[in-house]
Design an enzyme around this catalytic site. Structure first.
Site: not given
Ligand code: NAD
Length: 254
Positions: A97, A161, A163-165
């Site tokens: 995640n 971002y 591209a990674s996804k």
């Molecule tokens: P968030 O920041 O609340 O949670 C992400 C967690 O990942 C955090 O606790 C952070 O500390 C941890 N993290 C970040 N880099 C890290 C690393 N290098 N090693 C270990 N842990 C790490 O974010 P979120 O909004 O819950 O998003 C989570 C996922 O959902 C992400 O992959 C994001 O791209 C994806 N996403 C989110 C949304 C949105 O609208 N929020 C939309 C599409 C996709």
């Protein structure tokens, strides 16, 4: 408590939630996924680079009657990935995640370092985790990669971002094919606009994000992302592999 993940051990990479200045801030996807897995009977390994945040998630897992282990490690670091996977005994499920976005927007606003940092967390890390975890999984095991609608269509204005996804979908397809031989599945959940602390931070940086017209009329919640993740980890999804499931309120339609 449900029983859909009874007997399972799920590693959640990025199990914390970005700290928020708002007292009533919603939870992030990884925290909701961890709690939702515990509610269905899974033991949860909460891995995050942010120790405080991982510990909060672990205590929420225990609050719903679950068993939690905390691992503090960085998914962009190969040794960190090894620590995460080693912490999970009798592993059955892996959720990648952790995700970040770097850069000021557009090609010109993205440095080579922004690109490398984003890919290291969002794509290289999940690859390393998959490589380490695959040999430990047996029939019924499964990977869920948290991608994004931005991996299916241009979305974030952050090319690294997006591209990674998109790359995560390719990784998951490979993992699905390789894992099929041993009865292990792999899928991507692609959230659209989700109301998480990270989502709110992204909207502060780019206010037009908050004005996006979503067909279902609102942003999603991390609990809606978590529900789909639990389903994909469970035996209810036993014939689903190599796919990408959007959780986007129809945003991908327009
Ligand atoms: P968030 O920041 O609340 O949670 C992400 C967690 O990942 C955090 O606790 C952070 O500390 C941890 N993290 C970040 N880099 C890290 C690393 N290098 N090693 C270990 N842990 C790490 O974010 P979120 O909004 O819950 O998003 C989570 C996922 O959902 C992400 O992959 C994001 O791209 C994806 N996403 C989110 C949304 C949105 O609208 N929020 C939309 C599409 C996709």
């Amino acid at each position: 408590m449900g029983e859909r993940l009874l007997g399972h051990t799920v590693l959640v990479v990025g199990a914390g939630s970005m700290p928020s200045p708002e007292p009533d801030a919603p939870v992030g996807n990884g925290r909701a996924i961890s709690v939702a897995c515990a509610r269905e009977g899974a033991r949860v390994v909460c891995a995050d680079r942010d120790e405080t945040s991982a510990r909060v998630t672990a205590s929420l897992v225990r609050d719903v009657g679950g068993e939690a282990t905390v691992v503090v490690a960085d998914v962009s670091d190969e040794d960190g990935c090894a620590e995460m996977v080693a912490a999970a005994r009798d592993l059955t499920g892996v959720v990648c995640n952790a995700g970040i976005g770097r850069g000021a927007g557009g090609l010109i606003g993205t440095s080579a370092d922004d690109w490398d940092a984003t890919l290291a967390v969002n794509l290289r890390g999940p690859f390393l985790i998959a490589r380490l975890a695959m040999p430990l999984l047996t029939v019924g095991g499964s990977f869920v990669f948290i991608g994004s609608l931005a991996g299916l269509q241009p979305g974030s204005r952050l090319p690294a971002y997006d591209a990674s996804k998109a790359g995560l979908i390719g990784l998951s397809r490979h993992v699905a094919l390789e894992g099929a031989r041993q009865g292990v599945r792999s899928n991507v959940v692609a959230p659209g606009l989700i109301d998480t602390p990270l989502g709110r931070a992204a909207t502060r940086g780019r206010p037009t994000r908050g004005r996006t017209l979503v067909p279902l009329g609102r942003q999603g919640t991390a609990w809606e992302v978590a529900a789909v993740t639990v389903f994909l980890l469970s035996d209810e999804a036993s014939y689903i592999t190599g796919t990408t499931l959007s959780v986007d309120g129809g945003l991908g339609l327009i």
